[in-house]
Design a protein around this motif. Sequence first.
Motif, short mmCIF file in Angstrom:
data_model
loop_
_atom_site.label_atom_id
_atom_site.label_comp_id
_atom_site.label_asym_id
_atom_site.label_seq_id
_atom_site.Cartn_x
_atom_site.Cartn_y
_atom_site.Cartn_z
N GLU A 119 0.82 -1.21 0.00
CA GLU A 119 0.00 0.00 0.00
C GLU A 119 0.86 1.26 0.00
O GLU A 119 0.53 2.24 -0.67
N ASP A 120 1.97 1.25 0.75
CA ASP A 120 2.83 2.43 0.79
C ASP A 120 3.38 2.76 -0.60
O ASP A 120 3.50 3.94 -0.96
N SER A 121 3.70 1.73 -1.37
CA SER A 121 4.21 1.96 -2.73
C SER A 121 3.12 2.54 -3.62
O SER A 121 3.37 3.46 -4.41
N GLY A 122 1.91 2.01 -3.51
CA GLY A 122 0.80 2.53 -4.30
C GLY A 122 0.49 3.97 -3.95
O GLY A 122 0.19 4.80 -4.83
N PHE A 123 0.60 4.30 -2.66
CA PHE A 123 0.36 5.69 -2.24
C PHE A 123 1.47 6.60 -2.75
O PHE A 123 1.22 7.72 -3.20
N GLY A 124 2.71 6.12 -2.70
CA GLY A 124 3.85 6.95 -3.06
C GLY A 124 3.78 7.51 -4.46
O GLY A 124 4.17 8.65 -4.70
N TYR A 178 -5.83 -4.20 -9.35
CA TYR A 178 -6.15 -5.54 -8.84
C TYR A 178 -5.53 -5.68 -7.45
O TYR A 178 -4.34 -5.44 -7.27
N HIS A 179 -6.35 -6.10 -6.48
CA HIS A 179 -5.93 -6.17 -5.08
C HIS A 179 -5.92 -7.61 -4.61
O HIS A 179 -6.95 -8.29 -4.64
N ALA A 180 -4.72 -8.08 -4.21
CA ALA A 180 -4.60 -9.42 -3.61
C ALA A 180 -4.87 -9.27 -2.12
O ALA A 180 -3.98 -8.96 -1.32
N ASP A 230 -2.80 -8.18 1.21
CA ASP A 230 -2.91 -6.73 1.07
C ASP A 230 -1.84 -6.18 0.13
O ASP A 230 -1.17 -5.19 0.44
N LEU A 231 -1.69 -6.81 -1.03
CA LEU A 231 -0.76 -6.37 -2.05
C LEU A 231 -1.52 -6.06 -3.33
O LEU A 231 -2.63 -6.56 -3.54
N TYR A 232 -0.91 -5.26 -4.19
CA TYR A 232 -1.55 -4.82 -5.43
C TYR A 232 -0.70 -5.21 -6.63
O TYR A 232 0.52 -5.07 -6.62
N LEU A 233 -1.36 -5.72 -7.69
CA LEU A 233 -0.67 -6.00 -8.94
C LEU A 233 -0.36 -4.67 -9.63
O LEU A 233 -1.22 -3.78 -9.68
N LEU A 248 9.45 0.94 -9.72
CA LEU A 248 10.71 1.63 -10.04
C LEU A 248 10.85 2.91 -9.21
O LEU A 248 11.90 3.16 -8.60
N THR A 249 9.83 3.73 -9.20
CA THR A 249 9.93 5.00 -8.47
C THR A 249 10.05 4.75 -6.98
O THR A 249 10.76 5.46 -6.27
N ASN A 250 9.36 3.71 -6.49
CA ASN A 250 9.39 3.40 -5.06
C ASN A 250 10.71 2.81 -4.59
O ASN A 250 10.92 2.67 -3.39
N LEU A 251 11.60 2.48 -5.51
CA LEU A 251 12.95 2.09 -5.09
C LEU A 251 13.59 3.21 -4.28
O LEU A 251 14.49 2.96 -3.47
N PHE A 252 13.11 4.44 -4.49
CA PHE A 252 13.73 5.60 -3.85
C PHE A 252 12.79 6.26 -2.83
O PHE A 252 12.99 7.41 -2.47
#
Length: 430
Positions: free
Chosen positions: A210-215, A227-229, A233-236, A244-248
């Motif tokens: 979720e933090d990556s999706g928000f970021g 799509y939500h697993a 609580d993970l997202y495809l 890629l962007t969330n690497l940082f």
Amino acid sequence: MLQTAFIRDNRDLTIAGLQKRGFPEAAQAVDRVLALDKKRRELQQELDDVLAASNAKAKEIGGLMKAGKKAEAEAAKAETAELKEKSKSLDEQHKVVEQELHEEMVKLPNLPHESVPEGRNADDNITILEVGAKPVLPEGALPHWELIKKLGQAQAPMIDFELGNKITGAGFPVYKGKAARLQRAMIAFFLDEAAKAGYTEVQPPILVNEDSGFGTGQLPDKEGQMYHATADDLYLVPTAEVPLTNLFRDVLLTEAELPIKMTAHTPCFRREAGSWGAHVRGLNRLHQFDKVEIVQISKPEDSYAALDGMVTHVQSLLEKLELPYRILRLCAGDMGFTSAITLDFEVWSAGQERWLECSSVSNFETYQAARLKLRYKNADKKTHPLHTLNGSALALPRILAAMLENNQQADGTVKIPAVLVPYCGFDVIA
């Protein structure tokens, strides 16, 4: 995410930017944010004052005890207890207001760059460049979904929509034989071209938290596209931009590390809720598709030159594939939630006689970086904001559709663009 300090200093500019996007009740939304921000800062100041008074009183107690003034020390302790209770109450109030402010802030989209035209939907987008002659097809030429059936008469279809529907559902085709090899060829070609342009290849996860999706602004999911697993609580990923962007995320970079240029191939998953009609036939609109993405992290003063470079890179891919294309500057009302400016690429689909979007190249300015808490430190030892950018280079389905349709020959075969032949090992589909 927009910053409260910016909104405080630029109320009218913020309202005008939101209104340009067609954001409902922009002035009211901005004033709610400003009121909550004022309340938050007042509570923080009051809390700081109480904590300072409590600390001072604690030091006073020690002095009174040493001086043998027990009664006065006990009275001071009682005052300290009251201050602690007050600080606890203020801290709780501050957290509530801070959460309310956060909830209001995440509703606000990015402000459009000054070059973004007014408009509410795709009809208001502006064509800024058109390149290549539209091919004249031989008699009996077909749209790709019919062409695929014709090419597959002697064998099972090379792109099987019915089989994909059986295995998963509509929008999940199965690629076989030469179609599968063409997919692999395009991915390799796009990645190789990105590497030549200075992008570092990354193979990221295709599930994110979720933090990556928000970021990167996909969450909160306002349009129900992810799509939500739910069990984990993970997202495809809807695009490689997200991992890629969330690497940082939560990273403080140095000036020497900039710019950062990354590329990745991933499958992409989009629910495309509400999609229907002739425009979604065949490869035109899928729930799962492959894409090569390019991402940059740049200093603000360099980001628009970076955007131009990304646009030029996508142009070079389409020209090497010999596909007619045009570039659109999206109007404010048709841009994505997080974008400050977006340029769309469309290829000409001769079999359908219409343009098909195949790439978006966007500059998010500081919007994603603020959510990601991504900054850099330069020689002055101060932290500074960064800009993030991304682009499709390229999404495969509509490229494949246009490539099949545009290259139909009089003898019923399909010619493969010369640049892909070394990758796929054949120059024609019969």
